[in-house]
Design a protein around this motif. Structure first.
Motif, PDB file in Angstrom:
ATOM      1  N   GLY A  60     -10.131  -2.694   0.494  1.00  0.00           N
ATOM      2  CA  GLY A  60      -8.997  -4.053   0.353  1.00  0.00           C
ATOM      3  C   GLY A  60      -9.962  -4.909   0.422  1.00  0.00           C
ATOM      4  O   GLY A  60      -9.085  -6.508  -0.140  1.00  0.00           O
ATOM      5  N   GLN A  67      -0.558  -2.492  -6.795  1.00  0.00           N
ATOM      6  CA  GLN A  67      -1.285  -1.491  -6.104  1.00  0.00           C
ATOM      7  C   GLN A  67      -0.667   0.026  -5.443  1.00  0.00           C
ATOM      8  O   GLN A  67      -1.530   0.438  -5.357  1.00  0.00           O
ATOM      9  CB  GLN A  67      -1.024  -2.529  -4.603  1.00  0.00           C
ATOM     10  CG  GLN A  67      -1.285  -4.065  -4.241  1.00  0.00           C
ATOM     11  CD  GLN A  67      -1.127  -4.505  -3.295  1.00  0.00           C
ATOM     12  OE1 GLN A  67      -0.087  -4.226  -2.272  1.00  0.00           O
ATOM     13  NE2 GLN A  67      -1.395  -5.392  -2.834  1.00  0.00           N
ATOM     14  N   THR A 116       3.321  -4.955  -4.714  1.00  0.00           N
ATOM     15  CA  THR A 116       3.070  -3.909  -4.289  1.00  0.00           C
ATOM     16  C   THR A 116       3.119  -2.605  -4.827  1.00  0.00           C
ATOM     17  O   THR A 116       2.658  -1.624  -4.610  1.00  0.00           O
ATOM     18  CB  THR A 116       4.415  -3.075  -2.746  1.00  0.00           C
ATOM     19  OG1 THR A 116       4.411  -4.521  -2.437  1.00  0.00           O
ATOM     20  CG2 THR A 116       3.879  -2.160  -1.891  1.00  0.00           C
TER      21      THR A 116
END
Length: 280
Positions: free
Chosen positions: A40, A179, A176
């Motif tokens: 990432g 993601q 989140t």
């Protein structure tokens, strides 16, 4: 000899993989999080190695994850690590139970602080021969239209799991969820077309994968949906070519520990989350 500090996360990853290859399953959380951070382009805030026995990294504020070549590092190794950590703003420590307990108490003494056990966990590995057949419902990958309720579930999961010092905000939960959508590892169990539970396949390293974010909203609990969701995801992981399927549980929840063993998971080791800081 002093603790070796790292600036290059790729070097740190390669050296930790070599040192921990004999017990990579036990240190899968550390290795998986480090790999995710590198992929990432978000390297750890702090990385160090004490001799070639203990690896430590900080990926989020206030918390460090540790990996151990042996569950009984020498006294000199532990003291070296304490000296490296005592003045750093890290209060939570995560890793294999025995050495993390030792480190927490040594660090508390060095900081004149108190020690608190935040969570006791157990790492399980799936025994393929014991995996039960698929049960009720079907799983599917998360879709973009699922983002609103998945974000809500993630925030509820964080509230109940107490995985970090501060509870995540609505915006953090939404981030989140996005993601997880991009990574493609989050699955939803549907019963009669309605999503009732979720589980996530993450930290994929070679033939190894870890299941986390297992959550059933309160209105759908006590119906076996978590069992169905995890079972179906295990079958999916095997179908995708993973030979090692891992899962962490909270030892404070005997029900989930019993359920996972019924699915076919077997204990590998115990881990712990310890907090070391001054109490007002």
């Amino acid at each position: 000899m002093k603790v070796h500090l790292y600036r290059d996360s790729d070097v740190f990853y390669n050296e930790s993989v070599r040192a921990l290859k004999e017990n990579s399953a036990e240190n899968s959380l550390f290795l998986g999080l480090l790999q995710q951070a590198i992929r990432g382009n978000n390297p750890p805030l702090f990385m160090c190695r004490a001799k070639n026995d203990v690896f430590c990294m900080q990926t989020i504020p206030n918390q460090a994850v540790l990996a151990f070549k042996t569950r009984q590092p020498s006294a000199s190794t532990m003291n070296m690590l304490v000296q490296a950590l005592k003045d750093r703003p890290i209060t939570r420590f995560v890793g294999v139970k025995e050495p993390v307990l030792r480190l927490a108490h040594l660090l508390a003494k060095a900081r004149s602080s108190s020690v608190l056990t935040v969570m006791k966990q157990r790492l399980y590995q799936l025994n393929h021969a014991s995996l039960i057949p698929l049960t009720s419902g079907t799983i599917r990958k998360m879709k973009r239209e699922d983002l609103p309720f998945v974000a809500k579930w993630i925030q509820e999961f964080d509230d109940e799991a107490n995985l970090s010092e501060k509870r995540i905000t609505v915006k953090e939960a939404e981030k989140t969820a996005r993601q997880q959508l991009d990574k493609g590892g989050l699955y939803l169990l549907e019963v009669d077309g309605i999503p009732v539970a979720m589980a996530n396949a993450t930290r994929k390293m070679g033939q190894s994968v870890t299941i986390n974010l297992v959550y059933t909203p309160r209105p759908f609990r006590k119906k076996g949906y978590a069992t169905s969701c995890v079972t179906a995801l295990c079958h999916q992981c095997i179908k995708d070519g993973f030979s090692v399927v891992l899962l962490y549980t909270d030892l404070g929840n005997p029900t989930s520990n019993h359920i996972y063993q019924e699915i076919g998971f077997e204990p590998v080791s115990d881990s712990i989350v310890m907090e070391v800081k001054k109490v007002d």
